[in-house]
Design an enzyme around this catalytic site. Structure first.
Site, PDB file in Angstrom:
ATOM      1  N   HIS A  51      10.184 -23.987   9.222  1.00  0.00           N
ATOM      2  CA  HIS A  51       9.191 -24.706  10.028  1.00  0.00           C
ATOM      3  C   HIS A  51       7.748 -24.526   9.574  1.00  0.00           C
ATOM      4  O   HIS A  51       6.942 -25.440   9.728  1.00  0.00           O
ATOM      5  CB  HIS A  51       9.297 -24.273  11.494  1.00  0.00           C
ATOM      6  CG  HIS A  51      10.516 -24.830  12.175  1.00  0.00           C
ATOM      7  ND1 HIS A  51      10.725 -24.719  13.524  1.00  0.00           N
ATOM      8  CD2 HIS A  51      11.586 -25.504  11.681  1.00  0.00           C
ATOM      9  CE1 HIS A  51      11.875 -25.304  13.849  1.00  0.00           C
ATOM     10  NE2 HIS A  51      12.430 -25.774  12.738  1.00  0.00           N
TER      11      HIS A  51
ATOM     12  N   CYS B 131       3.213  -3.110   4.033  1.00  0.00           N
ATOM     13  CA  CYS B 131       2.377  -1.959   4.399  1.00  0.00           C
ATOM     14  C   CYS B 131       3.091  -1.231   5.529  1.00  0.00           C
ATOM     15  O   CYS B 131       4.283  -1.467   5.756  1.00  0.00           O
ATOM     16  CB  CYS B 131       0.955  -2.379   4.755  1.00  0.00           C
ATOM     17  SG  CYS B 131       0.764  -3.394   6.231  1.00  0.00           S
TER      18      CYS B 131
ATOM     19  N   THR C  81       2.794  -1.337   8.898  1.00  0.00           N
ATOM     20  CA  THR C  81       3.213  -2.247   9.978  1.00  0.00           C
ATOM     21  C   THR C  81       3.439  -3.675   9.507  1.00  0.00           C
ATOM     22  O   THR C  81       4.036  -4.469  10.237  1.00  0.00           O
ATOM     23  CB  THR C  81       2.134  -2.306  11.067  1.00  0.00           C
ATOM     24  OG1 THR C  81       0.923  -2.796  10.457  1.00  0.00           O
ATOM     25  CG2 THR C  81       1.885  -0.946  11.699  1.00  0.00           C
TER      26      THR C  81
ATOM     27  N   HIS D  57       7.602 -31.051  10.673  1.00  0.00           N
ATOM     28  CA  HIS D  57       6.962 -29.754  10.414  1.00  0.00           C
ATOM     29  C   HIS D  57       5.882 -29.865   9.335  1.00  0.00           C
ATOM     30  O   HIS D  57       4.939 -29.076   9.317  1.00  0.00           O
ATOM     31  CB  HIS D  57       8.018 -28.720  10.033  1.00  0.00           C
ATOM     32  CG  HIS D  57       9.043 -28.552  11.100  1.00  0.00           C
ATOM     33  ND1 HIS D  57       8.754 -28.014  12.330  1.00  0.00           N
ATOM     34  CD2 HIS D  57      10.355 -28.915  11.150  1.00  0.00           C
ATOM     35  CE1 HIS D  57       9.837 -28.031  13.088  1.00  0.00           C
ATOM     36  NE2 HIS D  57      10.828 -28.570  12.396  1.00  0.00           N
TER      37      HIS D  57
ATOM     38  N   ASP E 127       0.868  -1.174   0.000  1.00  0.00           N
ATOM     39  CA  ASP E 127       0.000   0.000   0.000  1.00  0.00           C
ATOM     40  C   ASP E 127       0.909   1.230   0.000  1.00  0.00           C
ATOM     41  O   ASP E 127       2.135   1.098  -0.157  1.00  0.00           O
ATOM     42  CB  ASP E 127      -0.997  -0.039   1.175  1.00  0.00           C
ATOM     43  CG  ASP E 127      -0.346   0.239   2.525  1.00  0.00           C
ATOM     44  OD1 ASP E 127       0.902   0.322   2.595  1.00  0.00           O
ATOM     45  OD2 ASP E 127      -1.086   0.372   3.520  1.00  0.00           O
TER      46      ASP E 127
HETATM   47  C1  RB5 Z   1      -1.949   2.781   6.368  1.00  0.00           C
HETATM   48  O1  RB5 Z   1      -1.996   4.013   7.000  1.00  0.00           O
HETATM   49  C2  RB5 Z   1      -1.662   1.679   7.365  1.00  0.00           C
HETATM   50  O2  RB5 Z   1      -2.787   1.462   8.163  1.00  0.00           O
HETATM   51  C3  RB5 Z   1      -1.253   0.423   6.662  1.00  0.00           C
HETATM   52  O3  RB5 Z   1      -0.110   0.671   5.882  1.00  0.00           O
HETATM   53  C4  RB5 Z   1      -0.892  -0.755   7.527  1.00  0.00           C
HETATM   54  O4  RB5 Z   1       0.021  -0.412   8.524  1.00  0.00           O
HETATM   55  C5  RB5 Z   1      -2.000  -1.540   8.051  1.00  0.00           C
HETATM   56  O5  RB5 Z   1      -1.840  -2.544   8.768  1.00  0.00           O
END
Ligand code: RB5
Length: 144
Positions: free
Chosen positions: A97, A64, A66, A132, A7
């Site tokens: 694994h 993304c 996080t 595994h 994203d």
């Molecule tokens: C976008 O602002 C953010 O929410 C997305 O990149 C991600 O971290 C979602 O899990």
């Protein structure tokens, strides 16, 4: 063939990953997004997850902010084992694994240098099978 997706939060880091894959001569298909304009990560998670689940691509990388949203969304698709990794040990072990088939990275959490190391480990580590394999089969049964 490696399926790529991100994203807006992951766009810059995925660019670094594309450069790494180019340098290594590894083929990929980029499912977008293609800019830093705000967008919805589940759209790209689904595209990559379906490409991997169908066998069109052997594995995938999703980025993304996080890595959490991408991993939650990708794991909704049957046949996908998406692993969010922020360290090298986890990247190696999730291949050995868990036979993870999608790597998820958080661009706002993990620096580019570490993310590229994690990517290399993920791409070059084989599944161990053996005991595994039984456990991965048990994961697959949860999808029934
Ligand atoms: C976008 O602002 C953010 O929410 C997305 O990149 C991600 O971290 C979602 O899990």
């Amino acid at each position: 063939m490696i399926a790529l997706g991100c994203d807006h939060g992951g766009f810059a880091l995925l660019g670094e990953i594309r450069k790494l894959l180019d340098a290594r001569g590894l083929e990929y298909r980029d499912f977008g997004t293609y800019s830093e304009e705000s967008c919805d990560y589940p759209v790209y998670a689904e595209a990559v997850a379906r490409a991997v689940a169908s066998g069109e691509c052997g594995c995938g990388i999703l980025v993304c902010g996080t890595g959490i949203g991408m991993s939650i969304a990708a794991n909704k698709i049957k046949g996908v084992r998406a692993a969010l990794c922020g360290d090298c040990f986890s990247a190696e072990m999730t291949r050995r694994h868990n036979d993870a088939n999608i790597l998820c990275l958080g661009a706002r959490v993990t620096g580019a240098g570490l993310a590229l190391k994690i990517t290399e480990l993920f791409l070059h580590t084989e599944f161990e099978g053996g005991r595994h394999a039984k456990r991965v089969d048990l994961i697959s049964k949860l999808e029934e």
